[in-house]
Design an enzyme around this catalytic site. Sequence first.
Site, PDB file in Angstrom:
ATOM      1  N   SER A 186      -3.918   2.826  -8.638  1.00  0.00           N
ATOM      2  CA  SER A 186      -4.417   4.152  -8.925  1.00  0.00           C
ATOM      3  C   SER A 186      -5.254   4.000 -10.045  1.00  0.00           C
ATOM      4  O   SER A 186      -4.720   3.565 -10.904  1.00  0.00           O
ATOM      5  CB  SER A 186      -3.418   5.272  -8.422  1.00  0.00           C
ATOM      6  N   ASN A 223       0.841  -1.111  -0.022  1.00  0.00           N
ATOM      7  CA  ASN A 223       0.101   0.094  -0.020  1.00  0.00           C
ATOM      8  C   ASN A 223       0.716   1.051  -0.014  1.00  0.00           C
ATOM      9  O   ASN A 223       0.454   2.301  -0.499  1.00  0.00           O
ATOM     10  CB  ASN A 223      -0.990  -0.029   1.190  1.00  0.00           C
ATOM     11  N   ALA A 270       4.597   4.340 -12.565  1.00  0.00           N
ATOM     12  CA  ALA A 270       4.691   3.478 -11.164  1.00  0.00           C
ATOM     13  C   ALA A 270       3.683   2.447 -10.865  1.00  0.00           C
ATOM     14  O   ALA A 270       3.775   1.193 -10.791  1.00  0.00           O
ATOM     15  CB  ALA A 270       5.045   4.250  -9.925  1.00  0.00           C
ATOM     16  N   TYR A 278       4.322   8.885 -11.251  1.00  0.00           N
ATOM     17  CA  TYR A 278       3.057   8.144 -10.502  1.00  0.00           C
ATOM     18  C   TYR A 278       2.386   7.161 -11.414  1.00  0.00           C
ATOM     19  O   TYR A 278       2.161   5.953 -10.949  1.00  0.00           O
ATOM     20  CB  TYR A 278       2.192   9.055  -9.680  1.00  0.00           C
ATOM     21  N   ILE A 325      -9.502   9.610  -2.623  1.00  0.00           N
ATOM     22  CA  ILE A 325      -9.750   9.076  -1.363  1.00  0.00           C
ATOM     23  C   ILE A 325      -9.607  10.033  -0.480  1.00  0.00           C
ATOM     24  O   ILE A 325      -8.403  10.827  -0.470  1.00  0.00           O
ATOM     25  CB  ILE A 325      -9.255   7.907  -1.134  1.00  0.00           C
TER      26      ILE A 325
HETATM   27  P1  NAP Z   1      -1.058   8.761   2.879  1.00  0.00           P
HETATM   28  O1  NAP Z   1      -2.257   8.958   3.624  1.00  0.00           O
HETATM   29  O2  NAP Z   1      -0.180  10.079   2.347  1.00  0.00           O
HETATM   30  O3  NAP Z   1      -0.223   7.639   3.779  1.00  0.00           O
HETATM   31  C1  NAP Z   1       0.823   7.056   3.075  1.00  0.00           C
HETATM   32  C2  NAP Z   1       1.295   6.066   3.775  1.00  0.00           C
HETATM   33  O4  NAP Z   1       2.528   5.362   3.221  1.00  0.00           O
HETATM   34  C3  NAP Z   1       1.989   6.346   5.286  1.00  0.00           C
HETATM   35  O5  NAP Z   1       1.690   5.394   6.013  1.00  0.00           O
HETATM   36  C4  NAP Z   1       3.437   6.444   5.175  1.00  0.00           C
HETATM   37  O6  NAP Z   1       4.326   6.274   6.261  1.00  0.00           O
HETATM   38  C5  NAP Z   1       3.911   5.424   4.040  1.00  0.00           C
HETATM   39  N1  NAP Z   1       4.847   5.620   3.298  1.00  0.00           N
HETATM   40  C6  NAP Z   1       5.182   6.720   2.358  1.00  0.00           C
HETATM   41  N2  NAP Z   1       6.514   6.332   1.891  1.00  0.00           N
HETATM   42  C7  NAP Z   1       7.056   5.311   2.370  1.00  0.00           C
HETATM   43  C8  NAP Z   1       8.227   4.598   2.368  1.00  0.00           C
HETATM   44  N3  NAP Z   1       9.214   5.138   1.514  1.00  0.00           N
HETATM   45  N4  NAP Z   1       8.503   3.550   3.095  1.00  0.00           N
HETATM   46  C9  NAP Z   1       7.308   2.931   4.047  1.00  0.00           C
HETATM   47  N5  NAP Z   1       6.146   3.542   4.191  1.00  0.00           N
HETATM   48  C10 NAP Z   1       5.944   4.656   3.462  1.00  0.00           C
HETATM   49  O7  NAP Z   1      -1.427   8.214   1.478  1.00  0.00           O
HETATM   50  P2  NAP Z   1      -2.685   7.353   1.191  1.00  0.00           P
HETATM   51  O8  NAP Z   1      -3.727   8.279   0.612  1.00  0.00           O
HETATM   52  O9  NAP Z   1      -3.306   6.550   2.171  1.00  0.00           O
HETATM   53  O10 NAP Z   1      -2.322   6.199   0.042  1.00  0.00           O
HETATM   54  C11 NAP Z   1      -1.972   5.018   0.029  1.00  0.00           C
HETATM   55  C12 NAP Z   1      -1.862   4.362  -1.084  1.00  0.00           C
HETATM   56  O11 NAP Z   1      -3.036   4.627  -2.023  1.00  0.00           O
HETATM   57  C13 NAP Z   1      -0.886   4.900  -2.040  1.00  0.00           C
HETATM   58  O12 NAP Z   1      -0.074   3.644  -2.914  1.00  0.00           O
HETATM   59  C14 NAP Z   1      -1.532   5.722  -2.856  1.00  0.00           C
HETATM   60  O13 NAP Z   1      -0.447   6.023  -4.150  1.00  0.00           O
HETATM   61  C15 NAP Z   1      -2.814   5.092  -3.200  1.00  0.00           C
HETATM   62  N6  NAP Z   1      -3.705   5.902  -3.534  1.00  0.00           N
HETATM   63  C16 NAP Z   1      -4.304   6.884  -2.990  1.00  0.00           C
HETATM   64  C17 NAP Z   1      -5.341   7.641  -3.306  1.00  0.00           C
HETATM   65  C18 NAP Z   1      -5.906   8.869  -2.631  1.00  0.00           C
HETATM   66  O14 NAP Z   1      -6.712   9.597  -3.178  1.00  0.00           O
HETATM   67  N7  NAP Z   1      -5.565   8.947  -1.242  1.00  0.00           N
HETATM   68  C19 NAP Z   1      -5.889   7.299  -4.754  1.00  0.00           C
HETATM   69  C20 NAP Z   1      -4.985   6.385  -5.483  1.00  0.00           C
HETATM   70  C21 NAP Z   1      -4.235   5.451  -4.832  1.00  0.00           C
HETATM   71  P3  NAP Z   1       4.682   7.621   7.076  1.00  0.00           P
HETATM   72  O15 NAP Z   1       3.262   7.919   7.856  1.00  0.00           O
HETATM   73  O16 NAP Z   1       5.652   7.215   8.028  1.00  0.00           O
HETATM   74  O17 NAP Z   1       5.122   8.586   6.283  1.00  0.00           O
END
Ligand code: NAP
Length: 242
Positions: free
Chosen positions: A140, A88, A156, A153, A186
């Site tokens: 995504s 994730n 990836a 992005y 989200i």
């Molecule tokens: P988020 O709120 O920014 O949280 C990111 C999480 O990833 C945090 O727990 C962070 O840890 C961890 N992280 C980031 N870089 C890392 C690394 N190098 N090593 C280990 N942990 C790492 O993101 P999110 O929105 O929940 O997104 C989660 C996933 O969903 C991602 O893959 C994102 O691309 C995908 N996604 C999100 C959305 C959206 O709208 N939010 C849409 C499509 C896809 P720390 O707390 O330690 O920084």
Amino acid sequence: MKCALVTGGSRGIGRAICEKMATMGYYVLINYKSNTDEAIRTLELVKQAGGDGELIKFDVADKEQINEVLGGWIKAKDDKLIEVLVNNAGVRDDNLMAWLKDEQWDNVINTSLNSFFYVTRLVLEGMVFNRYGRIVNVVSLSGLKGLPGQTNYSAAKAGVIGATKALAQEVGRSGITVNAVAPGFIRTDMTEGLDEKELKRNIPVNRFGTPDEVAAAVGFLASKAAGYITGEVLSINGGLYS
Ligand code: NAP
């Protein structure tokens, strides 16, 4: 003891997935990069959900750390088996291609694509040996459609989609399924600052999604009931794109 490893479990979608895994009876390995307070909060929520788990801090963009910390954990804890892996963790670092810096390209590719390879390869061996496993990759909408300002992005996430389909065919005979979920917008820290009021006009269900809504789909794909679904990409985007 059966474990679920969730990368990027300290916040947002990953946190909701950790809670979901706890309700499914898994001992939850909560990976994160730097935010220890938030990771501790996730562990508290896992316990409130009736489960248990531990923090496992490593940078998924760093293959040495993955091998040292996760590889070390797997070797040391031979009474524990990682049955579910949710890849994730992800970051976005947007810029138009013409201005995209080397570091922006490398950071996003390392965090979202290379991490898939290095983490999954380590975990796969135990799953193959046990002849059971569930791998769910969080990709995504950007990896399906491509979005301007996100060539790094989109590349990836599209790379992980291709790998999901390929790996599903390699390990199906071993009782392992490999799927992906592709969220749209989200509500998490990643989308903070985006204008939901404006953007929701293009979303048929007229709102951003929640981390719990993504976690529900991940929970299903990680369940025994989903054993005949593999190599799939499930969009969770309120109808924005299909
Ligand atoms: P988020 O709120 O920014 O949280 C990111 C999480 O990833 C945090 O727990 C962070 O840890 C961890 N992280 C980031 N870089 C890392 C690394 N190098 N090593 C280990 N942990 C790492 O993101 P999110 O929105 O929940 O997104 C989660 C996933 O969903 C991602 O893959 C994102 O691309 C995908 N996604 C999100 C959305 C959206 O709208 N939010 C849409 C499509 C896809 P720390 O707390 O330690 O920084």
